[in-house]
Design an enzyme around this catalytic site. Structure first.
Site, PDB file in Angstrom:
ATOM      1  N   LEU A  25       0.834  -1.207   0.000  1.00  0.00           N
ATOM      2  CA  LEU A  25       0.000   0.000   0.000  1.00  0.00           C
ATOM      3  C   LEU A  25       0.865   1.253   0.000  1.00  0.00           C
ATOM      4  CD1 LEU A  25      -2.857   1.141   0.045  1.00  0.00           C
ATOM      5  CD2 LEU A  25      -2.714   1.188   2.551  1.00  0.00           C
ATOM      6  N   CYS A  61       5.940   4.002   7.099  1.00  0.00           N
ATOM      7  CA  CYS A  61       6.033   2.783   7.891  1.00  0.00           C
ATOM      8  C   CYS A  61       7.363   2.773   8.630  1.00  0.00           C
ATOM      9  CB  CYS A  61       5.942   1.541   6.997  1.00  0.00           C
ATOM     10  SG  CYS A  61       4.390   1.403   6.105  1.00  0.00           S
ATOM     11  N   ASP A  93      16.507  13.906  20.780  1.00  0.00           N
ATOM     12  CA  ASP A  93      15.089  13.963  20.382  1.00  0.00           C
ATOM     13  C   ASP A  93      14.215  13.134  21.303  1.00  0.00           C
ATOM     14  OD1 ASP A  93      15.633  15.598  18.265  1.00  0.00           O
ATOM     15  OD2 ASP A  93      15.704  14.007  16.773  1.00  0.00           O
ATOM     16  N   HIS A 117       5.439  17.258   6.817  1.00  0.00           N
ATOM     17  CA  HIS A 117       4.677  16.071   6.429  1.00  0.00           C
ATOM     18  C   HIS A 117       3.786  16.342   5.219  1.00  0.00           C
ATOM     19  CE1 HIS A 117       5.843  15.255  10.617  1.00  0.00           C
ATOM     20  NE2 HIS A 117       5.907  14.007  10.208  1.00  0.00           N
ATOM     21  N   CYS A 139       9.802  19.206  11.903  1.00  0.00           N
ATOM     22  CA  CYS A 139      10.285  17.839  12.105  1.00  0.00           C
ATOM     23  C   CYS A 139      11.438  17.590  11.130  1.00  0.00           C
ATOM     24  CB  CYS A 139       9.149  16.826  11.885  1.00  0.00           C
ATOM     25  SG  CYS A 139       9.362  15.285  12.810  1.00  0.00           S
TER      26      CYS A 139
END
Length: 775
Positions: free
Chosen positions: A17, A530, A613, A708, A740
């Site tokens: 996917l 993932c 982090d 993102h 990020c």
């Protein structure tokens, strides 16, 4: 006795996917291909569970991106800024859906993505629904009924899984003042009723409503909403079998509420909270079924059949076999797909592999446990039970697990190990003298884009197709180019780019003892992202430096400051599959001392700024406030142990993302990091309110653009966010950075966005100088 599964991984055993989505987003594949991959994954998942013997097989547990976003689309909770994403018709729904998740910058439109945050206390992220006063909902997507029909064509009668209406609302955020989102239930419920009408018309037998908020602290209004909703659903659909699923925690004070709901079954998590079973017996209505989660859906350890059977037999004795349903503790989306893919020549040692169970194996465990309850067990079942006992015993007695020196070091820790020498105000003076940074210093969070070419080098190195010397030369060239780019655009504090690293936790796990690794143990973090969490199977320690070589190399290339980049102990813990044979606090402390040693070595090598982090520290917070203090005490202490072994002139940074800080701001301050960088762009700087109200004393870098999303914001947009930040945070405390790391982005968009970011910071410096001169 029925067997039940709450959800199955939707990424595919080989991340099919992920690959299909990214091909579609890049324009290299068609919608038809994307849908075909999705259908094949769903088919494989359904047939696998059928063959294993699961009775209640879930549908609608598949998602192209996130199940909460699915629900927002289903009920028409689509923010008005996306209404222009029409795209000439044909692919409207899926492209609108992805625009909500990822933002949209095309066809003259420039639309920011919806906010994203963590799903309860997991490393899975969901897209936060946006709610407005008197908001109306409408049935927009037929996905739930469509996927039921799709399974039916395969001869399977599934149990549709629907995010419950109360949990859906509580997962969202009010985007204007003057109301609470739970008040929208009266507008939302009619759409859920329409959904159920569609399913009832298709003769669906069971429907699962996920209501994990029943394991949270609830207000009286929220409790009343639960009762109102399910009474109305029962009244309208008396023949539909409803299961309300709770997980991640015990029901506690919501126990009577949950079992007073007029439904056919309640699911409880007996992995997280086995002690609640006895209390359940006291309140469960005489006709209600009980689904008990006895196989851990969130970790990878093999079920302990002896312990599980004690719980199952207790339930059967009290309720009767026909009222007990066996299940994993929660959806298996938090587990890797299939342990059998880890073949003997892979890095996972055979001794450790026998202790593990992934999603495919977990559904088999559920079915095996249901058969073991039968008093007429055959020899084959007895052999399976005995094998399970032996494998669990081998783990308890393994010499791989315990390291005396590590345990002694942790036991000998004192309060001094978690304290800097001077308070922050005094450290700040020393750091200003040493670092000589301008107002609004610019930096990035650490990683730079890892192109397919960079990733291929690691793969070739592992396969022996690339020598270590050639690999090092390639990484050096990539690092040099990245340092030069950062110098060229004028960043103040540079990073080496992390091209030698795979994942921010896996990389450190590979260099620490006590960790094991898989090749196919992928789980979804968000969208197509993932991760492959390492497995902490034993005591953790560091044998040699892990990052000093590359940090030192990068610093040798430039007179500018280069940050040393580390992952903190709480995040390494949270983003790993953690051993369950000792308290998590103990494991975290072991990791903290290992990171402490690395921090000390970086300082000795001349690195003056070190970032540790901790994006997962808020994620690890227990679901019930009564449990927060104990967790925060050991989690904050672990960070401080990792950070406190340096001179006061060395500046310690930390980074956190996709977290709400209001309730724990004092503990964030107690971490005593010199600089904290946080995700703020998707929330339009809302997260800074907590720091402002608290009068946070240390320095802050609120993320000024969302990494993102593929869209590139303008310097004007970033200036707007920085001005919002300046309204609540003093100028002397503000840093300028993305929200990020940049690992998953492409170089073209990264370069453009960082150039705009530096431009915004420089413009702001000029503006402040002008303000001062005018004053």
């Amino acid at each position: 006795m029925l067997t039940n599964n709450l959800g199955y991984p939707r990424i595919g055993s080989n991340r099919e996917l992920k690959k299909a989505c990214e091909q579609y987003w890049s324009g290299k594949s068609t919608l038809q291909n994307l849908e075909q991959v999705a259908r094949e994954i769903r088919k494989q998942n359904w047939l696998l569970q059928q063959e294993a013997g699961i009775d209640l097989i879930p549908s609608n547990d598949f998602s192209f991106y996130d199940q909460v976003l699915d629900m927002s689309l289903t009920v028409g909770a689509i923010p008005s800024r996306y209404h222009e994403v029409i795209l000439n018709g044909a692919h409207k729904e899926i492209d609108l859906y992805f625009a909500m998740a990822r933002g949209y910058q095309k066809d003259g439109l420039d639309i920011i993505a919806m906010e994203m945050t963590k799903w309860f206390d997991t490393n899975y992220h969901y897209i936060v629904p946006e709610f407005y006063k008197d908001q109306q909902f409408k049935l927009f997507s037929t996905k739930i009924a469509d996927e039921y029909e799709e399974a039916k064509r395969l001869g399977l009668f599934t149990k549709p899984v629907i995010l419950g209406p109360i949990t859906y609302l509580l997962l969202g955020k009010e985007k204007e003042a003057g109301f609470h989102r739970i008040s929208l239930i009266k507008n939302l419920l009619p759409v859920y009723i329409q959904l159920l009408q569609q399913l009832s018309a298709r003769n669906v037998e069971w429907v699962q409503f996920d209501e994990p908020f029943l394991a949270m602290d609830l207000t009286e209004d929220e409790k009343r909403a639960f009762l109102m909703v399910y009474k109305e659903i029962r009244r309208l659909f008396p023949n539909l079998k409803l299961m309300v699923a709770t997980y991640f925690e015990g029901l506690r004070d919501n126990l009577e509420l949950a079992f007073s709901l007029p439904v056919q079954a309640i699911h409880v998590d007996l992995v997280r909270c086995p002690e609640q079973l006895e209390a359940v017996f006291e309140v469960i209505p005489s006709q209600m079924k009980l689904s008990i989660g006895v196989v851990d859906g969130r970790n990878i350890w093999k079920a302990d059949y002896e312990q599980a059977l004690k719980l199952i037999n207790s339930a059967v004795e009290k309720l009767g076999e026909e009222r007990v349903i066996l299940a994993p503790s929660c959806s298996l989306i938090h587990s890797p797909c299939d342990l059998s893919l880890e073949t003997a020549n892979e890095p996972l040692m055979d001794e450790i592999k026998q202790w593990l169970s992934f999603a495919k194996q977990k559904v088999t465990e559920v079915v095996t446990l249901s058969k073991l309850v039968n008093p007429h067990k055959n020899e084959s079942l007895e052999a399976k039970l005995q094998q399970n006992i032996e494998e669990n015993n081998s783990r308890r007695s393994s010499v791989l697990i315990h390291q005396t020196a590590v345990q002694q070091r942790v036991a000998a820790a004192t309060a001094k190990d978690s304290l800097r020498n001077l308070p922050f105000d005094d450290r700040k003076v020393l750091q200003q003298q040493s670092l000589q940074l301008p107002l609004f210093p610019t930096t990035t969070i650490g990683s730079f884009p890892q192109t397919p070419e960079v990733r291929s080098w690691r793969t070739k190195l592992k396969k022996g197709l690339l020598s270590a010397a050639v690999y090092q030369d390639l990484i050096e060239k990539e690092t040099i180019a990245t340092i030069r780019f950062q110098e060229e655009i004028g960043l103040d504090v540079l990073v080496h780019g992390e091209f030698e690293r795979n994942d921010m936790v896996e990389y450190f796990g590979e260099k620490l003892d006590g960790f094991a690794f898989t090749k196919f143990g992928w789980v979804q973090s968000y969208g197509s992202r993932c991760v492959k969490p390492p497995i902490i199977f034993g005591d953790v320690y560091r044998q040699e430096p892990m990052t000093v070589k590359w940090a030192s190399f990068a610093q040798s290339l430039t007179p500018k400051l280069v940050k040393g980049m580390l992952t903190g102990p709480v995040t390494i813990l949270q983003w790993s599959f953690v051993r369950n044979d000792q308290p998590r606090a103990q494991t975290c402390k072991q990791i903290a001392f290992a990171i402490r040693d690395e921090v000390a070595d970086l300082e000795k090598a001349g690195i003056k700024i070190i970032q540790i982090d901790e994006p997962a520290i808020r994620e690890g917070l227990p679901l019930r406030k009564a449990d927060w203090e104990n967790y925060l005490q050991w989690a904050v202490n672990a960070f401080k142990i990792s950070a406190s072994g340096v001179q006061d002139s060395t500046q310690i940074h930390t980074h956190m993302c996709y977290s709400e800080f209001n309730d724990i701001i004092q503990h964030i301050a107690n971490m005593d990091a010199d600089v904290i960088t946080i995700e703020c762009s998707r929330s339009q700087m809302e997260l800074l309110d907590a720091f402002a109200a608290f009068n946070y004393p240390n320095e802050i870098g609120p993320g000024v653009y969302d990494i993102h999303s593929p869209r590139v914001p303008s310097s004007k947009e970033m200036m707007f966010l920085l001005e919002k930040a300046r309204a609540v945070i003093p100028d002397a405390q503000l840093w300028v950075n993305p929200d990020c790391g940049l690992k998953t982005r492409h170089w073209e968009e990264t370069k453009s966005a960082l150039i705009e970011m530096v431009k915004a910071a420089k413009t702001l410096r000029v503006a402040v100088k002008t303000e001062i001169s005018i004053a």
